[in-house]
Design an enzyme around this catalytic site. Structure first.
Site, short mmCIF file in Angstrom:
data_model
loop_
_atom_site.label_atom_id
_atom_site.label_comp_id
_atom_site.label_asym_id
_atom_site.label_seq_id
_atom_site.Cartn_x
_atom_site.Cartn_y
_atom_site.Cartn_z
N LYS A 59 -7.75 -5.34 12.17
CA LYS A 59 -6.55 -4.51 12.06
C LYS A 59 -6.28 -3.88 13.42
O LYS A 59 -6.72 -2.77 13.72
CB LYS A 59 -6.80 -3.44 10.98
CG LYS A 59 -5.56 -3.09 10.19
CD LYS A 59 -5.92 -2.31 8.94
CE LYS A 59 -4.77 -1.42 8.51
NZ LYS A 59 -3.50 -2.07 8.26
N1 PPE Z 1 -1.67 -7.10 5.29
C1 PPE Z 1 -1.25 -6.33 6.31
C2 PPE Z 1 -0.60 -6.98 7.47
C3 PPE Z 1 -1.46 -4.96 6.26
O1 PPE Z 1 -1.08 -4.20 7.28
C4 PPE Z 1 -2.07 -4.37 5.13
C5 PPE Z 1 -2.29 -2.90 5.05
C6 PPE Z 1 -2.49 -5.21 4.07
C7 PPE Z 1 -2.27 -6.57 4.19
C8 PPE Z 1 -3.21 -4.68 2.88
O2 PPE Z 1 -4.52 -4.30 3.24
P1 PPE Z 1 -5.29 -3.13 2.48
O3 PPE Z 1 -4.61 -1.86 2.80
O4 PPE Z 1 -6.68 -3.21 3.00
O5 PPE Z 1 -5.21 -3.44 1.03
N2 PPE Z 1 -1.30 -2.10 5.71
C9 PPE Z 1 -1.59 -0.73 6.03
C10 PPE Z 1 -0.60 -0.16 7.01
C11 PPE Z 1 0.73 0.15 6.47
C12 PPE Z 1 1.56 0.88 7.49
O6 PPE Z 1 2.77 0.87 7.33
O7 PPE Z 1 1.01 1.50 8.41
C13 PPE Z 1 -1.76 0.10 4.78
O8 PPE Z 1 -1.34 -0.28 3.69
O9 PPE Z 1 -2.36 1.17 4.92
#
Ligand code: PPE
Length: 309
Positions: A161
């Site tokens: 990330k």
């Molecule tokens: N894909 C991406 C590209 C992504 O950024 C997130 C989280 C996910 C999948 C889902 O991952 P998880 O949160 O571990 O279930 N995106 C984060 C950032 C959002 C933002 O706008 O900043 C979040 O959901 O916290």
């Protein structure tokens, strides 16, 4: 809602708590120029026994792992990051909130190799409601396929990330919202479905659940992992390493996004094509309802998913 309107006053930065307005960095910070930072997004939910952080250990693991391809050694132990986060929530009296740890190459010199730069670490927490709007959780969102493709893991590791990599998500988001949609779906280099700009994607067909696999240029989402487990516990068949073609989206019975911020959000149309009945489908409803029962109710069978504040 902007930070100015929120009742928050502290940020943990490099080992100490500082006033919110004092949490600053130099404009020649390496991470600002080259996007050499890694971050997490974590939710803390208000439960009957007080605030509880959802899947903190998993987020903490991913935080450290995200740094590895960038040879970034986060100069604090996991226990220190945990203690700082718990204290940050307590001292700001937050109940349900969003937690944002970030580590980035700091100020020392510019030039691409960051080895000589310090690694700075900060943690902030603030109240953050439904990511795509309260209504989205009930009615579902209208999405469009982005003209921007998701980068492959041979270009930028997609399981890390990384702050800089989010320009891809920003482009997709700007395009989708600019065209009147709530969110985008981004295809990978092969032209198959990857994920949303900030969400993983699930598809329901004939009662079975599919989600794009880890080799499809996705973030290994922690909500994704949780939803896979919850769905299996509910008795569904889940194909968790699926390849989903663009065409399959339009004919799906149901589609939904998962993410820390987005939680479980139904998708009601793709490129103006109605998905299913154009509302939250029964499988999505089952999973979403169970998800919220778990995060708000902290039932015994999922107790190890929570860290009490
Ligand atoms: N894909 C991406 C590209 C992504 O950024 C997130 C989280 C996910 C999948 C889902 O991952 P998880 O949160 O571990 O279930 N995106 C984060 C950032 C959002 C933002 O706008 O900043 C979040 O959901 O916290």
């Amino acid at each position: 809602m902007g930070f100015d309107e929120m009742d928050v006053d502290s940020i943990w930065m490099d080992g100490e708590f500082v006033d919110w307005d004092e949490a600053q960095t130099h404009v020649l910070t390496h991470g600002l120029h080259y996007g050499t930072g890694v971050f997490e997004g974590v939710r803390c939910y208000e439960t009957a026994d007080g605030p509880a952080i959802f899947r903190w250990e998993e987020h903490l693991d991913r935080f450290y792992e995200s740094g590895k391809p960038y040879e970034m050694d986060i100069p604090f132990e996991p226990d220190e990051i945990t203690d700082a986060t718990l204290e940050l929530i307590r001292r700001q009296d937050l109940g349900s909130c969003y937690i944002r740890p970030i580590a980035f190459y700091g100020y020392e010199m510019l030039g691409l190799n960051p080895s000589d730069c310090p690694v700075n670490v900060a943690i902030a927490a603030w109240p953050w409601g439904a990511y795509l709007g309260e209504e989205a959780l009930e009615q579902g969102v209208d999405v469009a396929i982005s003209s921007w493709r998701k980068y492959g893991s041979d270009q930028i590791p997609t399981n890390a990330k990384t702050t800089g990599a989010y320009v891809n998500s920003v482009l997709a988001s700007l395009e989708a919202t600019g065209n009147g949609y709530v969110e985008a779906i981004v295809l990978n280099g092969e032209g198959n479905v990857a994920e949303g700009p900030g969400e993983n994607l699930f598809l329901v067909r004939d009662g079975e659940i599919f989600t794009t696999g880890l080799a499809e240029s996705i973030l290994d989402g922690i909500t994704r992992r949780s939803v896979i487990e919850v769905a299996r516990d509910l008795g569904y068949t889940v194909h968790d390493q699926a390849t989903i073609s663009r065409g399959e989206l339009y004919t799906a019975d149901e589609l939904f996004f998962t993410g820390t911020a987005a939680e479980v959000t139904p998708i009601r149309s793709v490129d103006d094509t109605t998905i299913g009945e154009g509302s939250k489908g029964p499988v999505t409803d089952d999973i979403q309802t169970t998800f919220f029962e778990i995060v708000e109710g902290r039932p015994d069978e999922y107790a190890d998913w929570f860290t009490m504040v």
